[in-house]
Design a protein around this motif. Structure first.
Motif, short mmCIF file in Angstrom:
data_model
loop_
_atom_site.label_atom_id
_atom_site.label_comp_id
_atom_site.label_asym_id
_atom_site.label_seq_id
_atom_site.Cartn_x
_atom_site.Cartn_y
_atom_site.Cartn_z
N GLY A 177 8.05 -0.01 -4.01
CA GLY A 177 6.62 0.08 -3.79
C GLY A 177 6.06 1.43 -4.22
N VAL A 178 6.77 2.51 -3.88
CA VAL A 178 6.33 3.85 -4.28
C VAL A 178 6.34 3.98 -5.80
N ARG A 179 7.40 3.51 -6.44
CA ARG A 179 7.48 3.58 -7.91
C ARG A 179 6.37 2.77 -8.57
N ALA A 180 6.08 1.60 -8.04
CA ALA A 180 5.01 0.75 -8.61
C ALA A 180 3.67 1.43 -8.47
N SER A 208 0.84 -1.19 0.00
CA SER A 208 0.00 0.00 0.00
C SER A 208 0.88 1.25 0.00
N ARG A 209 0.29 2.37 -0.31
CA ARG A 209 1.02 3.63 -0.34
C ARG A 209 1.63 3.95 1.04
N PRO A 210 0.84 3.87 2.14
CA PRO A 210 1.44 4.19 3.45
C PRO A 210 2.59 3.24 3.83
N VAL A 211 2.43 1.97 3.52
CA VAL A 211 3.49 1.01 3.86
C VAL A 211 4.75 1.29 3.03
N SER A 212 4.57 1.58 1.76
CA SER A 212 5.71 1.89 0.89
C SER A 212 6.47 3.10 1.40
N TRP A 213 5.75 4.16 1.74
CA TRP A 213 6.39 5.38 2.24
C TRP A 213 7.04 5.14 3.60
#
Length: 79
Positions: free
Chosen positions: A71-74, A4-9
């Motif tokens: 994750g952020v890039r994906a 997820s976005r929060p986990v990636s960040w």
């Protein structure tokens, strides 16, 4: 696996934070004047153990940060 976005960040921030903290720690370790890290100019066991901890933390911080960056890039590619 999709992050997820929060986990990636969070993972990316953790990797950066790990590097900031441990670089600061190693600088302070090298400049140690208390006698824990160096005895008559020679590194002590305290120095080597803490340097090993720092190196392991650099590696783990890098791996975790790279996972977060991927994750952020994906997420940006899929948006």
């Amino acid at each position: 696996m999709k992050l997820s976005r929060p986990v990636s960040w969070f993972l990316l921030a953790f990797g950066v934070w790990s590097w900031v903290i441990w670089v600061t720690f190693v600088k302070n370790l090298v400049k140690d004047g208390s006698g824990l890290a160096f005895d008559d100019g020679h590194p002590t066991a305290y120095f080597w153990v803490h340097l090993l901890l720092a190196v392991v933390s650099f590696v783990l911080g890098t791996v975790i940060g790279v996972i977060g960056l991927r994750g952020v890039r994906a997420l940006r590619r899929n948006s």
